[in-house]
Write an enzyme that holds these catalytic residues in place. Structure first.
Site, PDB file in Angstrom:
ATOM      1  N   GLU A 164      -0.667  -7.960   5.492  1.00 45.77           N
ATOM      2  CA  GLU A 164      -0.426  -8.003   6.935  1.00 45.77           C
ATOM      3  C   GLU A 164      -1.697  -7.809   7.754  1.00 45.77           C
ATOM      4  O   GLU A 164      -1.668  -7.902   8.988  1.00 45.77           O
ATOM      5  CB  GLU A 164       0.623  -6.945   7.330  1.00 45.77           C
ATOM      6  CG  GLU A 164       0.147  -5.518   7.379  1.00 45.77           C
ATOM      7  CD  GLU A 164       0.085  -4.809   6.041  1.00 45.77           C
ATOM      8  OE1 GLU A 164      -0.129  -3.584   6.028  1.00 45.77           O
ATOM      9  OE2 GLU A 164       0.236  -5.486   4.992  1.00 45.77           O
ATOM     10  N   CYS A 194       0.838  -1.209   0.000  1.00 47.42           N
ATOM     11  CA  CYS A 194       0.000   0.000   0.000  1.00 47.42           C
ATOM     12  C   CYS A 194       0.879   1.268   0.000  1.00 47.42           C
ATOM     13  O   CYS A 194       1.454   1.612  -1.028  1.00 47.42           O
ATOM     14  CB  CYS A 194      -0.980  -0.022   1.161  1.00 47.42           C
ATOM     15  SG  CYS A 194      -2.352   1.156   0.969  1.00 47.42           S
ATOM     16  N   HIS A 219      -3.067  -4.968   1.662  1.00 52.24           N
ATOM     17  CA  HIS A 219      -2.408  -5.169   2.960  1.00 52.24           C
ATOM     18  C   HIS A 219      -2.420  -6.649   3.351  1.00 52.24           C
ATOM     19  O   HIS A 219      -3.308  -7.079   4.103  1.00 52.24           O
ATOM     20  CB  HIS A 219      -3.141  -4.397   4.057  1.00 52.24           C
ATOM     21  CG  HIS A 219      -3.031  -2.917   3.983  1.00 52.24           C
ATOM     22  ND1 HIS A 219      -2.104  -2.203   4.707  1.00 52.24           N
ATOM     23  CD2 HIS A 219      -3.748  -2.004   3.285  1.00 52.24           C
ATOM     24  CE1 HIS A 219      -2.254  -0.906   4.459  1.00 52.24           C
ATOM     25  NE2 HIS A 219      -3.239  -0.756   3.602  1.00 52.24           N
TER      26      HIS A 219
END
Length: 242
Positions: free
Chosen positions: A221, A96, A219
Site C-alpha cells: 500500500e 507487515c 507494504h
C-alpha cells in the site's frame, strides 16, 4: 435489466495505514470499470463488529501490531476478528503488522499482545531492525502474479516468517501463542523468500498464503504500484465469491 453482485472489502481501521489500502482499491476499481462491471464493490473502514459482519474480505494494514491488538481487545472486538479469520468463505490479507496479527506464534511480542492465529506460522517482529533500517527493493513476484517482475517492495521495521508450524511443533519459551482455537487445515505456501539480504547467505520468508489467508512482510500500500492489490482482488476476493 442486469444486476450487480455486492462485494464488501473491509480494511481494519484501528491503527496504521488503512487509508492507503482503501485508496489503492478504489483506484483499481475506478481504473478498470468494465473488468469489474458485474460487481458492486464497497471498500469500507472497519472498527466494529457490525461493520465487519458486512464484509466478504478483510485487509489488516501495517502499523504497530501491539497497538492493533490492544485496541481490538479494549473495544471487545477480538472475538469478532477471531470468528472472521476462521471463516474460510471469507478472504483475509495482512501487511507487515497485519502479518504479525495473523500469526499463530509470535517472537518478540509485547506483554499481553494477542494474535489471530489464522496462519500456521511463527513470526518475528522488527526482524530487519529499527525504522532507520527500512528499505525498498524491486522483487520478482511473477511466480504468482503474472508478469510482475519488478514490484517495489517497501520494508519498514518489517517482520519475517521464522518457521512454518506443524502439529509437532511445541511452543518455545518466550514465544506468544494465539488464543484463537481455529486450525487452518490448508497447507502454508511460501510465495516469496528474500535471498541474500544484506549480503548474508540466508532466505527470509516475506510472503505466505494459507488457503483463504495471505500475509506479506512488506507494504504494497506504500509502493505506488497497484498490481499486488489487483491480484488480491482477483485471486482472493472475486474467486471466493464464484
Amino acid at each position: 435489466m442486469t444486476t450487480t453482485k455486492p462485494v464488501v472489502v473491509g480494511v481494519l481501521a484501528l491503527q496504521g495505514a488503512f487509508r492507503e489500502h482503501i485508496a489503492y482499491f478504489n483506484h483499481i476499481l475506478a481504473s478498470n470499470p468494465s473488468e469489474y462491471s458485474e460487481y458492486d464493490f464497497k471498500i469500507i473502514e472497519v472498527r466494529t463488529k457490525e461493520q465487519l459482519d458486512t464484509c466478504d474480505s478483510l485487509v489488516i494494514p501495517g502499523g504497530e501490531s501491539s497497538s492493533i491488538s490492544y485496541i481490538a481487545e479494549r473495544t471487545n472486538f477480538l472475538q469478532s476478528l477471531y470468528d472472521f479469520v476462521s471463516d474460510e468463505s471469507k478472504s483475509v490479507w495482512g501487511t507487515c503488522a497485519g502479518l504479525i496479527f495473523l500469526s499463530k506464534h509470535l517472537i518478540n511480542g509485547i506483554e499481553q499482545q494477542k494474535t489471530l492465529g489464522a496462519l500456521n506460522i511463527e513470526v518475528s517482529r522488527n526482524a530487519f531492525g529499527r525504522q532507520i533500517d527500512s528499505f525498498e527493493q524491486n522483487l520478482d513476484f511473477s511466480s504468482f502474479i503474472p508478469g510482475c517482475t519488478d514490484f517495489p517492495t517497501v520494508f519498514i521495521r518489517a517482520p519475517v516468517v521464522t518457521k512454518i508450524l506443524t502439529a509437532k511443533d511445541e511452543l518455545k519459551e518466550g514465544v506468544l501463542k494465539s488464543p484463537n482455537s481455529y486450525e487452518n487445515k490448508a497447507p502454508v505456501e511460501v510465495l516469496y523468500s528474500l535471498k541474500n539480504y544484506d549480503g548474508k547467505d540466508n532466505e527470509l520468508i516475506v510472503a505466505v498464503q494459507q488457503g483463504h489467508v495471505l500475509g506479506t512482510s512488506f507494504h504494497p500500500e506504500l509502493a505506488d504500484d497497484y498490481r499486488f492489490h489487483k491480484w488480491f482482488l482477483d485471486e482472493f476476493v472475486i474467486k471466493r465469491l464464484s
